[in-house]
Scaffold this motif. Structure first.
Motif, PDB file in Angstrom:
ATOM      1  N   PHE A 122       0.833  -1.210   0.000  1.00  0.00           N
ATOM      2  CA  PHE A 122       0.000   0.000   0.000  1.00  0.00           C
ATOM      3  C   PHE A 122       0.866   1.257   0.000  1.00  0.00           C
ATOM      4  N   THR A 123       1.995   1.193   0.724  1.00  0.00           N
ATOM      5  CA  THR A 123       2.866   2.357   0.857  1.00  0.00           C
ATOM      6  C   THR A 123       3.614   2.648  -0.437  1.00  0.00           C
ATOM      7  N   LEU A 124       4.138   1.587  -1.058  1.00  0.00           N
ATOM      8  CA  LEU A 124       4.963   1.777  -2.248  1.00  0.00           C
ATOM      9  C   LEU A 124       4.140   1.967  -3.515  1.00  0.00           C
ATOM     10  N   LEU A 125       2.909   1.443  -3.523  1.00  0.00           N
ATOM     11  CA  LEU A 125       2.118   1.488  -4.753  1.00  0.00           C
ATOM     12  C   LEU A 125       0.669   1.896  -4.446  1.00  0.00           C
ATOM     13  N   PRO A 126       0.443   3.153  -4.040  1.00  0.00           N
ATOM     14  CA  PRO A 126      -0.943   3.588  -3.857  1.00  0.00           C
ATOM     15  C   PRO A 126      -1.702   3.443  -5.164  1.00  0.00           C
TER      16      PRO A 126
END
Length: 278
Positions: free
Chosen positions: A119-123
């Motif tokens: 979730f953090t790296l690929l919103p």
């Protein structure tokens, strides 16, 4: 003697899982990225699916949008089972399969944390939040009068600000359902439990796409995250028998006679005859 190593005390497990869920929920909120970036990622996933011919979410979403008899139950499944079935399987394992509980819980924790990294790296913008020109309808908004949710994912009305709507990749709805399915299939002794274990992940994949909450590749990424979490859990030290499902057999500190040895440890009859002749 067979030693059934039990997991930690229930209140310690409850505290641990509560802390995990709090960290997961808070992490999702902190992982909110730029909306434009999230939309770009969503469109890139959709274009990749179109090229590969795997954009299954479009026809499913049209089907669920056009038939309330499918769309409304699907919304209830999406909004509730994610939070009910997973804890139920945990409790079932803790009570009925204690030798497998700790390894299964570690698998769930590791996979969830990996999902948070995703979730953090690929919103990623889910299909339902794309421009209507792309052909998706938010069924949860369409059928919101039937349930407790509003127009902001599965959050209760007025609480949309407490969820990250751009955490579509990977789909932990699918990941957690797969976790439940594998464990029900592996440790369920009744055919009904094993059938539910096979059906639940498949149903979840259809629901997350039909409600336009996830792309097919989100679902595939959810499965990949669970596979990676399983590999991590397998390599961590564990007090239990792990995923093998059979508790270890130990002597418990007692000496054993030749008659009590395991079959592989007992002397062969020829050895006994030879010993008697000497």
């Amino acid at each position: 003697m067979t030693e059934r190593r039990k997991p930690a005390r229930w209140w310690a497990e409850l505290l641990l899982l509560g802390l995990l869920y709090g960290a997961y929920s808070g992490g999702r909120l902190l992982a909110r990225g730029d909306v434009g970036l999230a939309v770009g990622h969503g469109l890139a996933i959709l274009r990749a699916e179109e090229v590969l011919g795997i954009d299954f979410e479009r026809p499913l979403n049209r089907l669920f949008t056009g038939r309330a008899a499918l769309g409304v139950p699907a919304d209830f499944v999406y909004a509730s089972l994610h939070y009910l079935v997973t804890p139920a399987v945990l409790v079932w394992l803790y009570r009925r399969r204690p030798h497998a509980y700790t390894a299964a819980r570690t698998w769930l924790v590791a996979s969830t944390l990996l999902g948070l990294v995703g979730f953090t790296l690929l919103p990623t913008c889910p299909p339902r939040l794309l421009d209507p020109a792309y052909g998706f309808t938010d069924t949860m908004a369409q059928y919101s009068a039937y349930g407790w949710w509003g127009a902001e994912a599965s959050a209760p009305r007025g609480m949309g600000g407490l969820t990250n709507q751009y955490a579509a990749m990977p789909s932990l709805h699918v990941g957690w359902a797969l976790w439940c399915g594998v464990l029900l299939w592996r440790y369920g002794r009744r055919p009904l439990l094993r059938a539910l274990g096979a059906a639940y992940p498949a149903l979840t994949v259809l629901v997350v796409m039909g409600t336009a909450n996830h792309y097919f590749l989100d679902a595939a990424a959810g499965a990949a995250v669970m596979a990676a979490g399983y590999a991590i859990a397998r390599r961590l030290p564990s007090r239990t028998a792990g995923f093998g499902g059979t508790p270890p057999i130990v002597s418990g500190g007692w000496d054993t006679s030749a008659r009590e040895l395991l079959p592989a440890q007992r002397p062969a009859p020829d050895d006994d005859t030879a010993a008697a002749a000497r």
